[in-house]
Design a protein around this motif. Structure first.
Motif, PDB file in Angstrom:
ATOM      1  N   PHE A 125       0.831  -1.202   0.000  1.00 17.65           N
ATOM      2  CA  PHE A 125       0.000   0.000   0.000  1.00 17.65           C
ATOM      3  C   PHE A 125       0.869   1.258   0.000  1.00 17.65           C
ATOM      4  CE2 PHE A 125      -2.425   3.418   1.909  1.00 17.65           C
ATOM      5  CZ  PHE A 125      -3.707   3.264   1.392  1.00 17.65           C
ATOM      6  N   GLY A 126       1.884   1.272   0.865  1.00 16.05           N
ATOM      7  CA  GLY A 126       2.771   2.433   0.931  1.00 16.05           C
ATOM      8  C   GLY A 126       3.503   2.680  -0.372  1.00 16.05           C
ATOM      9  N   VAL A 127       4.028   1.608  -0.968  1.00 16.23           N
ATOM     10  CA  VAL A 127       4.754   1.752  -2.235  1.00 16.23           C
ATOM     11  C   VAL A 127       3.805   2.148  -3.362  1.00 16.23           C
ATOM     12  CG1 VAL A 127       6.120   0.520  -3.963  1.00 16.23           C
ATOM     13  CG2 VAL A 127       6.560   0.141  -1.536  1.00 16.23           C
ATOM     14  N   ALA A 128       2.607   1.594  -3.367  1.00 15.24           N
ATOM     15  CA  ALA A 128       1.652   1.883  -4.443  1.00 15.24           C
ATOM     16  C   ALA A 128       1.265   3.352  -4.488  1.00 15.24           C
ATOM     17  CB  ALA A 128       0.407   1.016  -4.276  1.00 15.24           C
ATOM     18  N   PHE A 129       1.140   3.990  -3.321  1.00 18.67           N
ATOM     19  CA  PHE A 129       0.656   5.369  -3.289  1.00 18.67           C
ATOM     20  C   PHE A 129       1.738   6.402  -3.021  1.00 18.67           C
ATOM     21  CE2 PHE A 129      -3.164   2.872  -2.315  1.00 18.67           C
ATOM     22  CZ  PHE A 129      -3.980   3.333  -3.327  1.00 18.67           C
ATOM     23  N   THR A 181      19.276   6.311  -3.605  1.00 12.61           N
ATOM     24  CA  THR A 181      18.474   5.934  -4.777  1.00 12.61           C
ATOM     25  C   THR A 181      17.068   5.508  -4.381  1.00 12.61           C
ATOM     26  OG1 THR A 181      20.455   5.205  -5.962  1.00 12.61           O
ATOM     27  CG2 THR A 181      18.327   4.376  -6.744  1.00 12.61           C
ATOM     28  N   ALA A 182      16.991   4.625  -3.387  1.00  8.71           N
ATOM     29  CA  ALA A 182      15.693   4.040  -3.023  1.00  8.71           C
ATOM     30  C   ALA A 182      14.783   5.033  -2.317  1.00  8.71           C
ATOM     31  CB  ALA A 182      15.908   2.819  -2.142  1.00  8.71           C
ATOM     32  N   LEU A 183      15.330   5.805  -1.392  1.00  9.95           N
ATOM     33  CA  LEU A 183      14.487   6.635  -0.541  1.00  9.95           C
ATOM     34  C   LEU A 183      14.104   7.961  -1.176  1.00  9.95           C
ATOM     35  CD1 LEU A 183      16.023   5.946   2.985  1.00  9.95           C
ATOM     36  CD2 LEU A 183      14.287   4.679   1.707  1.00  9.95           C
ATOM     37  N   THR A 184      14.508   8.173  -2.410  1.00  9.14           N
ATOM     38  CA  THR A 184      14.078   9.377  -3.126  1.00  9.14           C
ATOM     39  C   THR A 184      13.209   9.034  -4.332  1.00  9.14           C
ATOM     40  OG1 THR A 184      16.120   9.350  -4.445  1.00  9.14           O
ATOM     41  CG2 THR A 184      16.121  10.681  -2.420  1.00  9.14           C
ATOM     42  N   GLU A 185      12.971   7.747  -4.554  1.00  5.18           N
ATOM     43  CA  GLU A 185      12.164   7.313  -5.695  1.00  5.18           C
ATOM     44  C   GLU A 185      10.676   7.464  -5.377  1.00  5.18           C
ATOM     45  OE1 GLU A 185      10.814   6.624  -8.908  1.00  5.18           O
ATOM     46  OE2 GLU A 185      12.938   5.995  -8.990  1.00  5.18           O
ATOM     47  N   THR A 186       9.988   8.273  -6.157  1.00  9.58           N
ATOM     48  CA  THR A 186       8.555   8.519  -5.926  1.00  9.58           C
ATOM     49  C   THR A 186       7.675   7.964  -7.037  1.00  9.58           C
ATOM     50  OG1 THR A 186       8.573  10.648  -7.066  1.00  9.58           O
ATOM     51  CG2 THR A 186       9.141  10.654  -4.712  1.00  9.58           C
ATOM     52  N   TYR A 187       8.247   7.377  -8.071  1.00  8.17           N
ATOM     53  CA  TYR A 187       7.498   6.865  -9.220  1.00  8.17           C
ATOM     54  C   TYR A 187       6.728   7.975  -9.941  1.00  8.17           C
ATOM     55  CZ  TYR A 187       8.092   2.029  -7.491  1.00  8.17           C
ATOM     56  OH  TYR A 187       8.601   0.816  -7.066  1.00  8.17           O
ATOM     57  N   GLU A 200       6.456  -3.903 -10.945  1.00  6.71           N
ATOM     58  CA  GLU A 200       5.040  -3.696 -10.620  1.00  6.71           C
ATOM     59  C   GLU A 200       4.622  -4.518  -9.408  1.00  6.71           C
ATOM     60  OE1 GLU A 200       0.628  -4.291 -12.713  1.00  6.71           O
ATOM     61  OE2 GLU A 200       2.471  -4.566 -13.888  1.00  6.71           O
ATOM     62  N   GLU A 201       5.235  -5.689  -9.235  1.00 12.89           N
ATOM     63  CA  GLU A 201       4.880  -6.566  -8.118  1.00 12.89           C
ATOM     64  C   GLU A 201       5.186  -5.942  -6.757  1.00 12.89           C
ATOM     65  OE1 GLU A 201       5.855  -9.149 -11.665  1.00 12.89           O
ATOM     66  OE2 GLU A 201       6.688  -7.375 -10.679  1.00 12.89           O
ATOM     67  N   LEU A 202       6.071  -4.947  -6.749  1.00 13.11           N
ATOM     68  CA  LEU A 202       6.423  -4.292  -5.496  1.00 13.11           C
ATOM     69  C   LEU A 202       5.208  -3.588  -4.887  1.00 13.11           C
ATOM     70  CD1 LEU A 202       9.096  -4.056  -3.903  1.00 13.11           C
ATOM     71  CD2 LEU A 202       9.378  -1.777  -4.898  1.00 13.11           C
ATOM     72  N   SER A 203       4.348  -3.044  -5.752  1.00 14.57           N
ATOM     73  CA  SER A 203       3.172  -2.310  -5.282  1.00 14.57           C
ATOM     74  C   SER A 203       1.897  -3.146  -5.328  1.00 14.57           C
ATOM     75  CB  SER A 203       2.974  -1.036  -6.118  1.00 14.57           C
ATOM     76  OG  SER A 203       2.840  -1.346  -7.479  1.00 14.57           O
ATOM     77  N   GLN A 235       5.628  -9.894   0.430  1.00 16.13           N
ATOM     78  CA  GLN A 235       5.443 -11.290   0.031  1.00 16.13           C
ATOM     79  C   GLN A 235       6.070 -11.555  -1.331  1.00 16.13           C
ATOM     80  OE1 GLN A 235       3.259  -9.441   1.573  1.00 16.13           O
ATOM     81  NE2 GLN A 235       1.907 -10.598   2.904  1.00 16.13           N
ATOM     82  N   TYR A 236       6.252 -10.508  -2.136  1.00 15.62           N
ATOM     83  CA  TYR A 236       6.983 -10.624  -3.402  1.00 15.62           C
ATOM     84  C   TYR A 236       8.484 -10.413  -3.174  1.00 15.62           C
ATOM     85  CZ  TYR A 236       9.329  -8.616  -7.470  1.00 15.62           C
ATOM     86  OH  TYR A 236      10.251  -8.297  -8.432  1.00 15.62           O
ATOM     87  N   VAL A 237       8.835  -9.410  -2.373  1.00 18.37           N
ATOM     88  CA  VAL A 237      10.247  -9.039  -2.194  1.00 18.37           C
ATOM     89  C   VAL A 237      11.058 -10.182  -1.597  1.00 18.37           C
ATOM     90  CG1 VAL A 237      11.829  -7.501  -0.968  1.00 18.37           C
ATOM     91  CG2 VAL A 237       9.715  -6.586  -1.948  1.00 18.37           C
ATOM     92  N   VAL A 238      10.538 -10.818  -0.551  1.00 18.76           N
ATOM     93  CA  VAL A 238      11.326 -11.815   0.178  1.00 18.76           C
ATOM     94  C   VAL A 238      11.709 -13.011  -0.697  1.00 18.76           C
ATOM     95  CG1 VAL A 238      11.307 -13.427   2.122  1.00 18.76           C
ATOM     96  CG2 VAL A 238      10.490 -11.084   2.431  1.00 18.76           C
ATOM     97  N   PRO A 239      10.764 -13.696  -1.351  1.00 24.49           N
ATOM     98  CA  PRO A 239      11.193 -14.813  -2.217  1.00 24.49           C
ATOM     99  C   PRO A 239      11.966 -14.349  -3.441  1.00 24.49           C
ATOM    100  CG  PRO A 239       8.809 -14.483  -2.361  1.00 24.49           C
ATOM    101  CD  PRO A 239       9.291 -13.622  -1.250  1.00 24.49           C
TER     102      PRO A 239
END
Length: 527
Positions: free
Chosen positions: A63-67, A219-225, A302-305, A310-314
């Protein structure tokens, strides 16, 4: 059992007659009726299992990543700072009033009986909704482990996931109800074992993800999509929506104090347990979320959002290792439900003991065999399942139920911190003075910050966003404004009942009341 056998029963439960803990409870007007068997780790475990970092992060990361994109991570320390202000206020109260149903009793002591009842009513209703909301997390995890757990359809139908979530959640609530009904010692043992597994798994997950880092925080903490473009508030509006993913997790730390009547030396241990639970949850969650963003193979997948952690770990650690961690999440969800229901039972017991609920004497009765209020356990479990069943064909069940529950908890917290602040502003600089924990001269600014934070976040949580309350069409105004409508009905309807009916009956029930001639440490007769 005769009244004379009360002290003997209490001594067998682990608290000697005349103990300071029971004398303090007697000063508040109550005879000890619950068994005092819990130690330091048990109370800490209750607080941290209610917050349940693995449950919250795995349930809401998507949810956080999606929005808000990966930059939503900054909402985590923001929410922690705000909730820390609330927790510090609660620590003062926990040290002075370590009683069952913490929010209810604190609101009563700070704002009077009417504010106390409303605070308890809001928290009790929210607890039942929260129980349902947390139980839904099984659906987000178990079918990811094995498709066998998707009992309803194959998961591709419009209502398949919602209906299956209700089935899995109902089974979990039934298990939690049985455990809680059989006594606090059994609940505490299962809960503590589950928390130990959760903490070990969380630390291991941080280490495993840390070993697979492929990018830096810059890189990661400034990415807003690019989210928020074209909106009136720009990315800030998107960030406020995404921040709900963090706000949905860091609450419930007051549970450590709600078990005060069943804990040893709660005036000293409860404040420490509250702070330890919140701080440990913040640190563990911060590193899990950060390292997940730094280690995921494709930050823009896309799976991140959609799939979240549950996607990231595997995807990062491989299917075998990933499945092990997902089973740890299942354990975390289970003990979280146990803790939520345990807190709700103590709250309902506390209100019933003051005859502030219908059938108060029945709800406040402590089982002589199990040493716990069985009727509240059953009632909360039944209501939790009913909430799930009513929403069985609602595909928006996850976000709607979770949102409404959290808002009501934030409002219940405000019904403690606002009257506490008013007392301070009237010149009572230490409204709960005499406790083992005091903020001293920092009490006023911390209290102000707690009230401002609670008000702002309550509005943010309830804001009529289509993304939260009407994510799938067709659009309806009553869904968009669902939080205001539902909470308004619960608050106004409940308080109207109290004002016209229940308040005329209120007063500590005779079997729980300490009389002038009584030994304040004597437990009430079992019958």
């Amino acid at each position: 059992m005769s009244p004379d056998s009360g002290p003997v029963r209490n001594r067998a439960a682990g608290a000697a007659p005349g103990s300071a803990d029971d004398r303090a409870l007697g000063e508040l007007g109550y005879r000890p009726g619950l068994r005092r068997t819990l130690g330091d780790f048990h109370t800490f475990a209750a607080g941290i299992s209610y917050i349940s970092i693995l449950t919250g992060t795995f349930q809401l990361f998507y949810f956080g990543v999606a929005f808000g994109g990966p930059a939503y991570w900054w909402s985590w320390p923001m929410v922690f700072c705000g909730q820390l202000m609330v927790a510090l206020c609660f620590c003062e109260l926990a040290a002075r009033y370590p009683v069952a149903g913490s929010i209810y009793n604190w609101a009563k002591k700070m704002g009077g009986p009417h504010v106390g009842w409303l605070g308890g009513w809001m928290m009790m209703t929210a607890t039942m909704v929260t129980l349902s909301a947390v139980a839904l997390a099984y659906q987000i995890t178990l079918p990811q482990i094995d498709a066998w757990f998707q009992f309803v359809g194959d998961g591709s139908g419009r209502n398949d996931q919602a209906a299956n979530a209700v089935l899995l959640g109902s089974v979990l609530i039934l298990f939690s109800t049985l455990v809680n009904a059989f006594g606090v010692r059994l609940m505490a043992r299962i809960n503590s074992a589950g928390v130990f597994i959760e903490l070990i798994a969380a630390l291991a997950l941080i280490i495993f993800l840390g070993a697979h880092i492929t990018r830096g925080p810059g890189t990661a903490l400034t990415e807003t999509y690019g989210l928020g473009s074209g909106r009136p508030l720009g990315y800030f509006g998107a960030f406020l929506t995404a921040s709900l993913a963090s706000a949905y997790v860091m609450y419930g730390f007051d549970t450590a104090s709600s078990l005060g009547e069943e804990s040893h030396d709660p005036a000293r241990n409860a404040p420490r347990a509250v702070l330890r639970a919140l701080i440990a949850s913040f640190l563990i969650g911060a590193f899990i979320l950060l390292f997940a963003l730094l280690a995921v193979p494709d930050l823009k997948a896309e799976e991140l959002s959609t799939g979240g952690l549950q996607y990231v770990v595997p995807a990062t650690l491989g299917d075998t290792v990933g499945e092990i961690f997902l089973w740890a999440v299942v354990v975390a969800i289970t003990v979280c439900v146990l803790a939520v229901q345990a807190a709700g039972i103590r709250l309902m017991f506390a209100m019933a003991r003051d005859n502030n609920l219908p059938a108060g004497s029945k709800l406040a009765r402590v089982s002589p065999r199990f040493g716990t209020p069985v009727a509240p356990a059953v009632l909360i479990g039944v209501v939790g399942v009913v909430i799930l069943v009513v929403n069985i064909n609602q595909p928006q069940i996850f976000s709607v139920i979770t949102s409404i529950a959290i808002i009501m908890i934030y409002l219940a917290y405000l019904l403690v911190t606002v009257p506490m602040l008013l007392r301070r502003l009237r010149g009572d600089r230490q409204p709960c003075g005499g406790g083992a924990f005091s903020l001293g001269r920092w009490g006023l600014p911390v209290n102000i910050a707690a009230v401002l934070w609670g008000t702002a976040m309550s509005l943010n949580l309830a804001w009529p966003r289509a993304e939260v309350y009407n994510a799938t069409g067709p659009q309806h105004w009553y869904l968009r404004w669902g939080a205001f409508l539902f909470i308004g009905v619960v608050a106004l309807g409940g308080f109207a009942y109290y004002w016209f009916v229940q308040r005329h009956r209120t007063g500590v029930l005779a079997e729980h009341r300490v009389e002038a001639q009584d030994d304040p440490t004597a437990a009430p007769p079992a019958g």
